[in-house]
Design an enzyme around this catalytic site. Sequence first.
Site, short mmCIF file in Angstrom:
data_model
loop_
_atom_site.label_atom_id
_atom_site.label_comp_id
_atom_site.label_asym_id
_atom_site.label_seq_id
_atom_site.Cartn_x
_atom_site.Cartn_y
_atom_site.Cartn_z
N HIS A 70 0.72 -1.04 -0.15
CA HIS A 70 0.01 -0.04 -0.26
C HIS A 70 0.84 1.27 -0.03
O HIS A 70 0.59 2.17 -0.76
CB HIS A 70 -0.98 0.02 1.25
CG HIS A 70 -1.54 1.26 1.50
ND1 HIS A 70 -1.50 2.16 2.44
CD2 HIS A 70 -2.64 1.94 0.84
CE1 HIS A 70 -2.55 2.88 2.37
NE2 HIS A 70 -3.04 2.92 1.17
N GLU A 96 -3.60 8.08 7.38
CA GLU A 96 -4.86 7.06 6.71
C GLU A 96 -4.82 6.14 7.81
O GLU A 96 -6.19 5.68 7.97
CB GLU A 96 -4.20 6.52 5.59
CG GLU A 96 -5.22 5.78 4.87
CD GLU A 96 -5.10 5.52 3.47
OE1 GLU A 96 -5.41 4.40 2.83
OE2 GLU A 96 -3.88 5.86 2.80
N GLU A 103 2.13 1.83 -3.22
CA GLU A 103 1.16 2.38 -4.55
C GLU A 103 0.78 4.05 -4.19
O GLU A 103 0.89 4.90 -5.19
CB GLU A 103 -0.44 1.59 -3.66
CG GLU A 103 -1.44 2.40 -4.49
CD GLU A 103 -2.87 2.64 -3.70
OE1 GLU A 103 -3.40 3.77 -3.71
OE2 GLU A 103 -3.01 1.64 -3.05
N HIS A 104 1.18 4.56 -2.87
CA HIS A 104 1.05 6.05 -2.87
C HIS A 104 2.39 6.57 -3.39
O HIS A 104 2.48 7.63 -4.15
CB HIS A 104 1.39 6.28 -1.01
CG HIS A 104 0.05 6.39 -0.69
ND1 HIS A 104 -0.39 7.54 -0.01
CD2 HIS A 104 -0.80 5.41 -0.43
CE1 HIS A 104 -1.69 7.28 0.71
NE2 HIS A 104 -1.82 5.76 0.52
#
Length: 459
Positions: free
Chosen positions: A85, A165, A88-89
């Site tokens: 993840h 997040e 991905e950022h």
Amino acid sequence: MTFAIFSPMKMPFRRLALGCVMAVSLAAAPALAEKPADTAPQSFSLSNGMRVLVIPDHRAPVVTHMVWYDVGSADETKGKTGLAHFLEHLMFKGTKDVAPGEFARIVDRNGGSENAFTSYDYTAYYEVIASDRLPLVMELEADRMANLRLTDEVVYPERDVVLEEYRMRIENNPMSALRQKMDQALYGPHPYVRQVIGVKKDVEGLTREDARAFYDRYYTPKNATLVVAGDIDAEDLKPLAEKYYGVLKNRAERIEHDAPPVKPLAKSVREVVHDKRVGEPVWLRTYLAPNYVALSPKEGAAFDVLGQILGDGTTSRLYKALVVDQGIAAAAQSWYSGGRRDSGGFGFYAIPRGRASFADIEKSVDAVIGNLLKNGVTGEELKRAKTLIEAGSVYARDDQKGLANAYGSALMVGVKPEIVHDWPSYVKQVTAGDVMEAARKVFDGTHYVTGELLPEEKS
């Protein structure tokens, strides 16, 4: 950016399963019988091993361009969770030729939209744009597949974004705490036990070197699949794919997945979470079930039909029993989820109404399951379930991005494109006996995990 989790435990209001995607997005209701012949998927491979799938749809001059990487959070190593993840950022943080944030601005200036998501089994990046702009987004994606720049100046501030997040989606969400406990009981040592976003302590320690090593190992043509749906055919896409992706060199071989098997539960488990932020109690139950790869296509379709009959919508057995007839629940639903690589599942969800207790909910749910196992399904239920699945597809086929996502997510977990394309025929073949066989595999003599989300106990 978002991280999409194909798990019923993540979004109890929806049946988030690959089969749901296939059945809803691709099932051919009578109105779709006249669909153009070129809607069948077309596939080929590039010289460097990258796979390509094309889903022609010439109704509008638009394409959905997706690059799928065969790596997700389930492939991370202990102590380094959250990397899939996190990367991905970082994929939006620029290359030698594209400045940080410029990728999104270029797509936007050309009238398109873009995003990405991470799951347990894969990571995907997509753009929706006019078909004459397809070469532009292919060039952009190929550039960041090969030339991502990772510096301290972009990596560590973005890690702070991911941690924020985490605080918003995980720490500030009581349901997330319950899901985590239930997943731990359900999956044991398998990586599905942890959140896609990772373990907080691990994320806090991720470094630029960790991100670079992950990128070099997994973001390589042999480990990637290009899916394009829309106003283009394989004949026209192939030279573009070779031009932009075929020239890229592999930095590593294709990934070999080696997660431990998900084992049947030895006993049923109950997990309880009390939290002062809980406004209304929520009851959950999950069973392990076969995934689509472990089933024949017809068997997989039978599980979808079972989910529809038992708990999908206001005509389902669960809703009629708990909400309409007994009035003990404000909401009630169940679903089948078969779209993960290593396991499937069947889940239940209910919100008690009035003075009804969780014990009342459980008693009624058990009665619904017991009645199904004892008396089977009726011909009328079977017909209605198939009709509902097919009717939804009439509208879903207009979602081009949904088509690309359906095929891409299927490929990533081992389902062949032709099975996705032919899924309507498997749904049509399902008999009452097929549904009962599926029900017995899930419910007959098996164990499960129950979850209870409650307000904070009064002292």
